[in-house]
Motif scaffolding. Structure first.
Motif, PDB file in Angstrom:
ATOM      1  N   ALA A  95       1.790  -3.138   5.833  1.00 29.29           N
ATOM      2  CA  ALA A  95       0.914  -3.112   4.661  1.00 29.29           C
ATOM      3  C   ALA A  95       1.692  -3.618   3.450  1.00 29.29           C
ATOM      4  O   ALA A  95       2.681  -3.006   3.049  1.00 29.29           O
ATOM      5  N   ARG A  96       1.240  -4.733   2.866  1.00 26.70           N
ATOM      6  CA  ARG A  96       1.945  -5.327   1.728  1.00 26.70           C
ATOM      7  C   ARG A  96       1.262  -5.019   0.400  1.00 26.70           C
ATOM      8  O   ARG A  96       1.666  -5.524  -0.640  1.00 26.70           O
ATOM      9  N   SER A  97       0.229  -4.202   0.448  1.00 32.60           N
ATOM     10  CA  SER A  97      -0.457  -3.804  -0.784  1.00 32.60           C
ATOM     11  C   SER A  97      -1.174  -2.485  -0.524  1.00 32.60           C
ATOM     12  O   SER A  97      -1.342  -2.064   0.634  1.00 32.60           O
ATOM     13  N   ILE A  98      -1.618  -1.841  -1.600  1.00 35.47           N
ATOM     14  CA  ILE A  98      -2.363  -0.599  -1.449  1.00 35.47           C
ATOM     15  C   ILE A  98      -3.676  -0.860  -0.723  1.00 35.47           C
ATOM     16  O   ILE A  98      -4.073  -0.095   0.170  1.00 35.47           O
ATOM     17  N   ASP A  99      -4.354  -1.942  -1.067  1.00 35.05           N
ATOM     18  CA  ASP A  99      -5.636  -2.241  -0.420  1.00 35.05           C
ATOM     19  C   ASP A  99      -5.453  -2.530   1.072  1.00 35.05           C
ATOM     20  O   ASP A  99      -6.284  -2.126   1.893  1.00 35.05           O
ATOM     21  N   GLU A 100      -4.382  -3.243   1.437  1.00 36.99           N
ATOM     22  CA  GLU A 100      -4.117  -3.477   2.857  1.00 36.99           C
ATOM     23  C   GLU A 100      -3.859  -2.163   3.579  1.00 36.99           C
ATOM     24  O   GLU A 100      -4.273  -1.976   4.727  1.00 36.99           O
ATOM     25  N   SER A 101      -3.179  -1.263   2.914  1.00 37.10           N
ATOM     26  CA  SER A 101      -2.907   0.038   3.511  1.00 37.10           C
ATOM     27  C   SER A 101      -4.197   0.816   3.734  1.00 37.10           C
ATOM     28  O   SER A 101      -4.372   1.480   4.760  1.00 37.10           O
ATOM     29  N   ILE A 102      -5.119   0.730   2.786  1.00 35.58           N
ATOM     30  CA  ILE A 102      -6.401   1.417   2.922  1.00 35.58           C
ATOM     31  C   ILE A 102      -7.189   0.860   4.109  1.00 35.58           C
ATOM     32  O   ILE A 102      -7.793   1.616   4.885  1.00 35.58           O
ATOM     33  N   GLY A 121      -9.948   9.538   7.495  1.00 39.30           N
ATOM     34  CA  GLY A 121      -9.510   8.314   6.837  1.00 39.30           C
ATOM     35  C   GLY A 121     -10.065   8.226   5.428  1.00 39.30           C
ATOM     36  O   GLY A 121      -9.343   7.884   4.482  1.00 39.30           O
ATOM     37  N   GLU A 122     -11.335   8.535   5.270  1.00 39.28           N
ATOM     38  CA  GLU A 122     -11.946   8.473   3.939  1.00 39.28           C
ATOM     39  C   GLU A 122     -11.344   9.520   3.008  1.00 39.28           C
ATOM     40  O   GLU A 122     -11.186   9.275   1.804  1.00 39.28           O
ATOM     41  N   ALA A 123     -10.995  10.681   3.539  1.00 39.88           N
ATOM     42  CA  ALA A 123     -10.365  11.713   2.715  1.00 39.88           C
ATOM     43  C   ALA A 123      -8.997  11.242   2.210  1.00 39.88           C
ATOM     44  O   ALA A 123      -8.646  11.467   1.045  1.00 39.88           O
ATOM     45  N   LEU A 124      -8.236  10.564   3.076  1.00 42.87           N
ATOM     46  CA  LEU A 124      -6.933  10.045   2.663  1.00 42.87           C
ATOM     47  C   LEU A 124      -7.098   8.928   1.644  1.00 42.87           C
ATOM     48  O   LEU A 124      -6.344   8.841   0.666  1.00 42.87           O
ATOM     49  N   VAL A 125      -8.071   8.061   1.840  1.00 40.58           N
ATOM     50  CA  VAL A 125      -8.343   6.987   0.872  1.00 40.58           C
ATOM     51  C   VAL A 125      -8.685   7.594  -0.488  1.00 40.58           C
ATOM     52  O   VAL A 125      -8.237   7.106  -1.537  1.00 40.58           O
ATOM     53  N   ALA A 126      -9.465   8.677  -0.490  1.00 37.69           N
ATOM     54  CA  ALA A 126      -9.819   9.342  -1.746  1.00 37.69           C
ATOM     55  C   ALA A 126      -8.579   9.889  -2.444  1.00 37.69           C
ATOM     56  O   ALA A 126      -8.468   9.837  -3.684  1.00 37.69           O
ATOM     57  N   GLU A 180       3.716  -3.501  -6.249  1.00 37.16           N
ATOM     58  CA  GLU A 180       2.408  -3.077  -6.746  1.00 37.16           C
ATOM     59  C   GLU A 180       2.457  -1.644  -7.273  1.00 37.16           C
ATOM     60  O   GLU A 180       1.842  -1.315  -8.304  1.00 37.16           O
ATOM     61  N   LEU A 181       3.186  -0.775  -6.582  1.00 38.29           N
ATOM     62  CA  LEU A 181       3.329   0.600  -7.041  1.00 38.29           C
ATOM     63  C   LEU A 181       4.006   0.649  -8.405  1.00 38.29           C
ATOM     64  O   LEU A 181       3.600   1.423  -9.289  1.00 38.29           O
ATOM     65  N   MET A 182       5.024  -0.185  -8.587  1.00 41.16           N
ATOM     66  CA  MET A 182       5.722  -0.224  -9.872  1.00 41.16           C
ATOM     67  C   MET A 182       4.768  -0.635 -10.994  1.00 41.16           C
ATOM     68  O   MET A 182       4.715  -0.007 -12.052  1.00 41.16           O
ATOM     69  N   THR A 221       8.088   4.674   0.685  1.00 40.98           N
ATOM     70  CA  THR A 221       7.608   3.291   0.619  1.00 40.98           C
ATOM     71  C   THR A 221       7.871   2.456   1.865  1.00 40.98           C
ATOM     72  O   THR A 221       7.473   1.302   1.916  1.00 40.98           O
ATOM     73  N   VAL A 222       8.557   3.017   2.861  1.00 39.62           N
ATOM     74  CA  VAL A 222       8.762   2.254   4.099  1.00 39.62           C
ATOM     75  C   VAL A 222       7.417   1.850   4.686  1.00 39.62           C
ATOM     76  O   VAL A 222       7.227   0.734   5.172  1.00 39.62           O
ATOM     77  N   CYS A 223       6.468   2.769   4.614  1.00 38.41           N
ATOM     78  CA  CYS A 223       5.108   2.507   5.079  1.00 38.41           C
ATOM     79  C   CYS A 223       4.134   2.769   3.937  1.00 38.41           C
ATOM     80  O   CYS A 223       4.460   3.433   2.963  1.00 38.41           O
ATOM     81  N   GLY A 224       2.921   2.251   4.087  1.00 40.28           N
ATOM     82  CA  GLY A 224       1.855   2.664   3.194  1.00 40.28           C
ATOM     83  C   GLY A 224       1.213   3.905   3.787  1.00 40.28           C
ATOM     84  O   GLY A 224       1.854   4.692   4.483  1.00 40.28           O
ATOM     85  N   GLY A 225      -0.050   4.097   3.539  1.00 42.10           N
ATOM     86  CA  GLY A 225      -0.759   5.188   4.188  1.00 42.10           C
ATOM     87  C   GLY A 225      -0.524   6.539   3.551  1.00 42.10           C
ATOM     88  O   GLY A 225      -0.613   6.690   2.333  1.00 42.10           O
TER      89      GLY A 225
END
Length: 286
Positions: A120-127, A143-148, A187-189, A261-265
Motif C-alpha cells: 500500500a503506497r497511500s492511505i486510499d490504497e490501504s483502504i 473492514g468498514e469499521a477499520l476504514v471508519a 502522505e502521513l507526514m 508504517t511498514v504496512c498500511g491497514g
C-alpha cells in the motif's frame, strides 16, 4: 534415453497428481487461512475470526516490524516456505506481491488458492486492501469499521493543523535510504502538517542519499524510526555519524516507530495520531 518432451510431460503429470491429492476445496468464508506476508498478518488479526487463522508468517511476532506483534504470539507463526504452508492444509493463502516467486508458484501448482497483496503506497490504497481482505475472510463489516477508524484519525490530524508554514523533514533510514514523496509515509507526514523533504532529495519512490548531500541541503528535522543515536548494527552506523548527530540532535529528530508504517491497514490510525502529536511538538518548539 527418453526425450526432453517425454520428461517434461512426466514432470507436468506428476505435478497434476500431487495437486489433485493435496489441494483443498476453496470455501467461503475460508476456514484455514495462512499468511506468508507481514502486512497480511496484520490484516488477518484485525479482520478474521481467530479460528480462521491457521498460521501467520515468520515475521508476525517481530516487535520492531509488526504492529500486532503481541497479538500474533497467540497464533501459530511459522509460515514461510511452501512446505510450512502445505502442512497447515489451508483453503486460502495470503502472500505479498514480492513474496518469493518460487514459493507462490509452488503453492499455485499444488492447487492452493493464493491471494497476492500489493504494497500500500497511500492511505486510499490501504483502504482498498482492507476492504479486499475483509471480503475475502467474510467480514466486510469489520473492514468498514477499520476504514471508519482511519477516516476519523485523518479528521483529527486535519483539525490539528495550525495553518503555519510546514516544517520540513526527511525520513533517513539504514545505510542512508531516504523515503520519497510518493509513499505512504510521505502522505502521513503531509496529513499532519510536515513537509516531506524526501521528494526533493530522493524522488517519488525514494532512494539512497549521500550524507554529504543531506548535510548540504538539510531539512528542518530528521524523521527516524528509533530514538537511539548509537548504532545497533552496521546498517545503522551512518545514522550515528558525528556530523549528523551535530546537525540533528534529539530535539531535531521526529520519532516514528517502524512498526507503524511498514504496512498500511490497522496501524494507520495509530500512525496518524502519533505523527500528529510529534508535529504539534515541533510546532510548539519553533
Amino acid at each position: 534415453m527418453p526425450s526432453f518432451v517425454v520428461v517434461l510431460g512426466l514432470l507436468i503429470a506428476s505435478i497434476v497428481v500431487v495437486a489433485a491429492e493435496t489441494a483443498t476445496v476453496a470455501e467461503y468464508p475460508p476456514r484455514r487461512i495462512v499468511s506468508i506476508n507481514l502486512c497480511a498478518d496484520e490484516l488477518l488479526i484485525a479482520l478474521a475470526d481467530p479460528d480462521q487463522i491457521a498460521s501467520l508468517s515468520v515475521y508476525a511476532t517481530d516487535p520492531k516490524l509488526s504492529y500486532f506483534a503481541t497479538e500474533a504470539a497467540a497464533f501459530r507463526h511459522d509460515a514461510g516456505e511452501a512446505e510450512t504452508v502445505v502442512e497447515r492444509e489451508p483453503d486460502l493463502v495470503l502472500a505479498g506481491r514480492y513474496t518469493k516467486r518460487a514459493t507462490r508458484d509452488m503453492l499455485t501448482a499444488l492447487g492452493y488458492p493464493v491471494e497476492l497483496l500489493d504494497p500500500a503506497r497511500s492511505i486510499d490504497e490501504s483502504i482498498v486492501q482492507i476492504r479486499q481482505v475483509a471480503s475475502l475472510v467474510g467480514h466486510p463489516d469489520r473492514g468498514e469499521a477499520l476504514v471508519a477508524e482511519i477516516d476519523a484519525a485523518r479528521t483529527r490530524a486535519s483539525a490539528a493543523l495550525t495553518g503555519n508554514a510546514m516544517p520540513t523533514a526527511a525520513v533517513y533510514q539504514r545505510r542512508g535510504y531516504v523515503t520519497g514523496g510518493d509513499t505512504l509515509t510521505g502522505e502521513l507526514m503531509t496529513a499532519v502538517g510536515i513537509a516531506n523533504a524526501g521528494g526533493d532529495l530522493a524522488g517519488g519512490r525514494g532512494g539512497f542519499v549521500r550524507l554529504e548531500r543531506l548535510i548540504a541541503e538539510p531539512p528542518d528535522y530528521l524523521l527516524v524510526t528509533t530514538p537511539a543515536i548509537a548504532p545497533g548494527d552496521q546498517g545503522e552506523a551512518l545514522l550515528a555519524h558525528p556530523a549528523l548527530a551535530e546537525l540533528f540532535p534529539p530535539d531535531r529528530r521526529i520519532l516514528l516507530p517502524e512498526r507503524l508504517t511498514v504496512c498500511g491497514g490497522p496501524s494507520l490510525p495509530a500512525a496518524l495520531d502519533w505523527l500528529s502529536k510529534e508535529a504539534r511538538r515541533v510546532m510548539d518548539e519553533r
